[in-house]
Design a protein around this motif. Structure first.
Motif, PDB file in Angstrom:
ATOM      1  N   ARG A 166       0.791  -1.268   0.231  1.00 59.91           N
ATOM      2  CA  ARG A 166       0.069   0.031   0.211  1.00 59.91           C
ATOM      3  C   ARG A 166       0.877   1.416  -0.004  1.00 59.91           C
ATOM      4  N   TYR A 167       2.100   1.295   0.417  1.00 55.89           N
ATOM      5  CA  TYR A 167       2.757   2.324   0.761  1.00 55.89           C
ATOM      6  C   TYR A 167       4.429   2.312   0.277  1.00 55.89           C
ATOM      7  N   VAL A 168       5.071   3.560   0.046  1.00 59.18           N
ATOM      8  CA  VAL A 168       6.406   3.512  -0.071  1.00 59.18           C
ATOM      9  C   VAL A 168       6.808   4.647   0.933  1.00 59.18           C
ATOM     10  N   GLY A 169       7.943   3.989   1.403  1.00 65.92           N
ATOM     11  CA  GLY A 169       8.426   5.048   2.275  1.00 65.92           C
ATOM     12  C   GLY A 169       9.837   5.417   1.683  1.00 65.92           C
ATOM     13  N   LEU A 170      10.172   6.797   2.123  1.00 68.42           N
ATOM     14  CA  LEU A 170      11.365   7.185   1.920  1.00 68.42           C
ATOM     15  C   LEU A 170      12.238   8.165   2.826  1.00 68.42           C
ATOM     16  N   GLU A 171      13.375   8.177   3.062  1.00 72.32           N
ATOM     17  CA  GLU A 171      14.102   8.833   4.123  1.00 72.32           C
ATOM     18  C   GLU A 171      15.599   9.384   3.630  1.00 72.32           C
ATOM     19  N   THR A 172      15.868  10.353   4.231  1.00 74.62           N
ATOM     20  CA  THR A 172      17.100  10.988   3.974  1.00 74.62           C
ATOM     21  C   THR A 172      18.167  10.129   4.523  1.00 74.62           C
ATOM     22  N   PRO A 173      19.582  10.327   4.134  1.00 73.52           N
ATOM     23  CA  PRO A 173      20.660   9.331   4.642  1.00 73.52           C
ATOM     24  C   PRO A 173      20.671   9.580   6.162  1.00 73.52           C
ATOM     25  N   ASP A 174      20.280  10.720   6.808  1.00 70.04           N
ATOM     26  CA  ASP A 174      20.839  10.962   7.977  1.00 70.04           C
ATOM     27  C   ASP A 174      19.360  10.943   8.902  1.00 70.04           C
ATOM     28  N   GLY A 175      18.123  10.520   8.220  1.00 68.94           N
ATOM     29  CA  GLY A 175      16.836  10.156   8.847  1.00 68.94           C
ATOM     30  C   GLY A 175      16.446  11.343   9.332  1.00 68.94           C
ATOM     31  N   GLY A 176      16.957  12.634   9.030  1.00 71.56           N
ATOM     32  CA  GLY A 176      16.234  13.886   9.479  1.00 71.56           C
ATOM     33  C   GLY A 176      14.827  14.231   8.736  1.00 71.56           C
ATOM     34  N   TYR A 177      14.728  13.641   7.665  1.00 74.13           N
ATOM     35  CA  TYR A 177      13.303  13.831   6.871  1.00 74.13           C
ATOM     36  C   TYR A 177      12.948  12.714   6.434  1.00 74.13           C
ATOM     37  N   TYR A 178      11.639  12.433   6.367  1.00 75.15           N
ATOM     38  CA  TYR A 178      11.061  11.166   6.071  1.00 75.15           C
ATOM     39  C   TYR A 178       9.517  11.215   5.667  1.00 75.15           C
ATOM     40  N   VAL A 179       9.126  10.582   4.372  1.00 74.03           N
ATOM     41  CA  VAL A 179       7.542  10.652   3.969  1.00 74.03           C
ATOM     42  C   VAL A 179       7.286   9.238   3.695  1.00 74.03           C
ATOM     43  N   GLY A 180       5.914   9.236   3.691  1.00 74.74           N
ATOM     44  CA  GLY A 180       5.105   7.967   3.362  1.00 74.74           C
ATOM     45  C   GLY A 180       4.298   8.527   2.001  1.00 74.74           C
ATOM     46  N   ILE A 181       4.332   7.639   1.249  1.00 78.55           N
ATOM     47  CA  ILE A 181       3.599   7.818  -0.110  1.00 78.55           C
ATOM     48  C   ILE A 181       2.593   6.595  -0.462  1.00 78.55           C
ATOM     49  N   ASP A 182       1.296   6.975  -0.785  1.00 73.81           N
ATOM     50  CA  ASP A 182       0.381   5.890  -0.943  1.00 73.81           C
ATOM     51  C   ASP A 182       0.921   5.265  -2.417  1.00 73.81           C
ATOM     52  N   MET A 183       0.840   4.153  -2.388  1.00 70.53           N
ATOM     53  CA  MET A 183       1.335   3.347  -3.660  1.00 70.53           C
ATOM     54  C   MET A 183       0.853   3.708  -5.139  1.00 70.53           C
ATOM     55  N   PRO A 184      -0.485   4.062  -5.359  1.00 69.89           N
ATOM     56  CA  PRO A 184      -1.002   4.609  -6.323  1.00 69.89           C
ATOM     57  C   PRO A 184      -0.439   5.718  -6.797  1.00 69.89           C
TER      58      PRO A 184
END
Length: 251
Positions: A166-184
């Motif tokens: 259902r989702y893709v997650g992305l993070e910066t290398p330092d973990g300081g910023y992160y988001v979740g995106i719905d798969m569609p």
């Protein structure tokens, strides 16, 4: 038939109606104040009072029902793109980065991580887009980006099965910023893993060496300097959603 004569109010009637209107207005203000007091006393859920978070989640359910992966964001000619787009937000991108030593970690499963270089990503078919980048703060600007379609990327690296999640997650290398995106939305044909702006490599301020460009979302979802990409059936943590913003952030 003659129109009836207008009825004139006496001074006492006018005064009574004015007082009633004023009292109704005060009652309305009082009701709003009590409502906000009540909301403020409710327990937090993901950084937001529970009633407001419920309203945001209801909005997400409604908007996601009307999502159409075949509907493309409007494209513009190259001449419309700004030469020096606005830089907004440096979370997770402070400090230098060496593209030669950078890698993208794609978590296929616990203990199974694919590590890719920028050259690996640049070897895939390049796609460009000129669109109106929209910020949740209310401004927008036409910008030109180049990279690889996320859908093409997943197919090339044998990750098509992950599209069922259902989702893709992305993070910066330092973990300081992160988001979740719905798969569609992640699979939308205009969603890019982007390494160029205006035909040149990304600057550090704009997310070098690789960032997400996802025209169906507001700017808070366009994660800069991607370090890790993973897949989930539950909503991945999201920096601004934890601070009271809408998780879906579509427009």
């Amino acid at each position: 038939m003659k129109n009836p004569e207008p009825r004139l109010l006496t001074h006492a009637q006018w005064r009574r109606r004015t007082l009633l209107s004023f009292a109704a207005f005060l009652l309305m203000l009082g009701g709003i104040w009590l409502l906000f007091r009540w909301i403020g006393r409710q327990p937090d859920r993901d950084g937001t009072p529970a009633p407001l978070r419920s309203a945001l989640q209801t909005n997400e359910k409604i908007f996601s029902k009307f999502y159409d992966s075949g509907k493309l964001a409007r494209s513009y000619p190259l001449s419309a793109a700004l030469r020096n787009p606005r830089v907004n937000g440096r979370l997770g991108t402070r400090g230098p980065v060496d593209p030669a030593n950078w890698h993208l970690s794609v978590v296929r499963a616990p203990g199974d991580t694919l590590r890719l270089t920028l050259d690996d990503i640049k070897a895939l078919p390049k796609k460009e887009i000129v669109f109106d980048f929209k910020c949740i703060e209310g401004w927008s600007q036409v910008t030109h980006w180049g990279g690889v379609s996320l859908k093409t990327f997943l197919e090339h690296y044998g990750l098509k099965q992950k599209e069922k999640l259902r989702y893709v997650g992305l993070e910066t290398p330092d973990g300081g910023y992160y988001v979740g995106i719905d798969m569609p939305s992640a699979l939308h044909p205009q969603t890019l893993l982007c390494y160029e702006m205006n035909g040149a490599p990304l600057s550090s301020d704009h997310g070098a060496p690789l960032r997400l460009i996802i025209p169906v979302k507001y700017g808070i979802k366009h994660l800069k300097r991607i370090g890790t990409l993973f897949f989930s059936n539950t909503p991945p943590r999201d920096y601004w959603a934890e601070r009271g913003y809408d998780y879906y952030s579509g427009h």
